[in-house]
Design a protein around this motif. Sequence first.
Motif, PDB file in Angstrom:
ATOM      1  N   ALA A 104       0.947  -1.081   0.380  1.00 33.33           N
ATOM      2  CA  ALA A 104      -0.112  -0.255   0.290  1.00 33.33           C
ATOM      3  C   ALA A 104       0.970   1.414   0.123  1.00 33.33           C
ATOM      4  CB  ALA A 104      -0.840   0.064   1.009  1.00 33.33           C
ATOM      5  N   VAL A 105       2.037   1.551   0.797  1.00 35.07           N
ATOM      6  CA  VAL A 105       2.996   2.561   0.461  1.00 35.07           C
ATOM      7  C   VAL A 105       3.694   2.243  -0.293  1.00 35.07           C
ATOM      8  CG1 VAL A 105       4.929   3.419   2.108  1.00 35.07           C
ATOM      9  CG2 VAL A 105       2.951   2.264   3.077  1.00 35.07           C
ATOM     10  N   ILE A 106       3.986   1.001  -1.397  1.00 33.74           N
ATOM     11  CA  ILE A 106       4.608   1.752  -2.372  1.00 33.74           C
ATOM     12  C   ILE A 106       4.102   1.736  -3.834  1.00 33.74           C
ATOM     13  CG2 ILE A 106       5.351   0.205  -4.486  1.00 33.74           C
ATOM     14  CD1 ILE A 106       7.027  -2.303  -2.541  1.00 33.74           C
ATOM     15  N   GLU A 107       2.596   1.931  -3.615  1.00 30.45           N
ATOM     16  CA  GLU A 107       1.320   2.330  -4.586  1.00 30.45           C
ATOM     17  C   GLU A 107       1.308   3.645  -4.188  1.00 30.45           C
ATOM     18  OE1 GLU A 107       0.061   0.805  -7.147  1.00 30.45           O
ATOM     19  OE2 GLU A 107      -0.004  -1.723  -7.200  1.00 30.45           O
ATOM     20  N   THR A 108       1.243   4.471  -3.045  1.00 27.44           N
ATOM     21  CA  THR A 108       0.177   5.621  -3.413  1.00 27.44           C
ATOM     22  C   THR A 108       1.586   6.174  -2.672  1.00 27.44           C
ATOM     23  OG1 THR A 108      -0.768   4.768  -0.981  1.00 27.44           O
ATOM     24  CG2 THR A 108       0.195   6.818  -0.790  1.00 27.44           C
ATOM     25  N   LYS A 109       2.890   6.134  -2.805  1.00 28.33           N
ATOM     26  CA  LYS A 109       4.291   6.818  -3.223  1.00 28.33           C
ATOM     27  C   LYS A 109       4.414   6.670  -4.633  1.00 28.33           C
ATOM     28  CE  LYS A 109       9.382   7.097  -2.882  1.00 28.33           C
ATOM     29  NZ  LYS A 109      10.504   6.407  -2.478  1.00 28.33           N
ATOM     30  N   ALA A 110       4.371   5.836  -5.641  1.00 28.81           N
ATOM     31  CA  ALA A 110       4.369   6.039  -6.895  1.00 28.81           C
ATOM     32  C   ALA A 110       3.134   7.414  -6.990  1.00 28.81           C
ATOM     33  CB  ALA A 110       3.909   4.441  -7.410  1.00 28.81           C
ATOM     34  N   LEU A 111       1.827   6.783  -6.569  1.00 23.49           N
ATOM     35  CA  LEU A 111       0.847   7.584  -7.299  1.00 23.49           C
ATOM     36  C   LEU A 111       1.776   8.805  -7.099  1.00 23.49           C
ATOM     37  CD1 LEU A 111      -2.937   5.892  -5.727  1.00 23.49           C
ATOM     38  CD2 LEU A 111      -2.029   6.914  -8.337  1.00 23.49           C
ATOM     39  N   LEU A 112       1.363   9.509  -5.870  1.00 23.64           N
ATOM     40  CA  LEU A 112       2.537  10.624  -5.636  1.00 23.64           C
ATOM     41  C   LEU A 112       3.505  11.532  -6.049  1.00 23.64           C
ATOM     42  CD1 LEU A 112       1.629  11.198  -1.704  1.00 23.64           C
ATOM     43  CD2 LEU A 112       0.035  11.688  -2.888  1.00 23.64           C
ATOM     44  N   GLN A 113       4.033  10.715  -6.748  1.00 25.62           N
ATOM     45  CA  GLN A 113       5.489  10.967  -7.299  1.00 25.62           C
ATOM     46  C   GLN A 113       4.929  10.872  -8.813  1.00 25.62           C
ATOM     47  OE1 GLN A 113       8.412   7.623  -6.641  1.00 25.62           O
ATOM     48  NE2 GLN A 113       9.399   9.028  -5.466  1.00 25.62           N
ATOM     49  N   GLY A 114       4.164  10.369  -9.060  1.00 24.47           N
ATOM     50  CA  GLY A 114       3.517  10.726 -10.795  1.00 24.47           C
ATOM     51  C   GLY A 114       2.548  11.808 -11.082  1.00 24.47           C
ATOM     52  N   VAL A 115       2.269  12.430 -10.185  1.00 21.82           N
ATOM     53  CA  VAL A 115       1.181  13.253 -10.120  1.00 21.82           C
ATOM     54  C   VAL A 115       1.832  14.541 -10.587  1.00 21.82           C
ATOM     55  CG1 VAL A 115      -0.522  15.523  -8.589  1.00 21.82           C
ATOM     56  CG2 VAL A 115       0.358  13.178  -7.790  1.00 21.82           C
TER      57      VAL A 115
END
Length: 287
Positions: free
Chosen positions: A248-259
Amino acid sequence: MASPDSGSSSPSGSAETGPIGLSGSGATAPVLDQDGVRLTIDGAVATVTLANAAKRNAQSPALWRALTEAGRVLPGSVRVVLLRGEGKSFSAGLDRQAFTPEGFEGEPSFLDLARGADDDLDAAIAEYQDAFTWWRRGDIVSIAAVQGHAIGAGFQLALACDLRVAADDAQFAMRETSLGLVPDLTGTHPLVSLVGYARALEICATGRFVQAAEAERIGLANLVVPGDQLDATAQDLAAALLAAPRDAVIETKALLQGVTGRSYEEQRRAERAAQARRLRDLAGIGD
């Protein structure tokens, strides 16, 4: 390269004991200990320590190679990486020796690199940058625990991390432009992302010091605490990050990094896709 703000000695640093000890260094044998960089592993937490307090953790190409190696040898079990500096300064910048004609022993001097071919100079700087890029890998969350000075390369190393916890005596400065240089160790992108273009330009072009309270106010620091609480605060933050399921942390980090690279609608689609993966994984039907 980076600001040559650090000399060969410090009036106050201690090479043995600093204000924080995030690695519990007495109990854990280092995985890596070379050229002013020490890496220790404690379960899911790795600690990278800049361990040359006598030089205020001045940076050099050898140190950068050691930092790159620390990222390379991280076990897959590591989820959080803590970055700290021994002594009273996190890192006071590039060792001034880099700009002498002789440079560092066994290294081409920066002046020799400047006189060489364009491709060779570009390749050398790219190699230096490798020490600053792995901290934002998708499979880890990195935390810089900053006390005292974080100048030039030290500032950029703190910026390389995902999160920053600062002691109340922390001072950040990007001094490169005052010396006719530019910040080139990957610090410009995160700086603009954190504080915006206008403020980033002002900080870089003036080379002024950003004190801890301002750093927290403008978003450079996530938290500012008294120096004697820096260790515990960084450890508490690491524990909070470990409390959530890793995927869940990995997916969330990827979402935020791609904004920044996506439109609003593209981000909506990315959120839906990420959530679908999480739901299927929780239901036991993921890939």
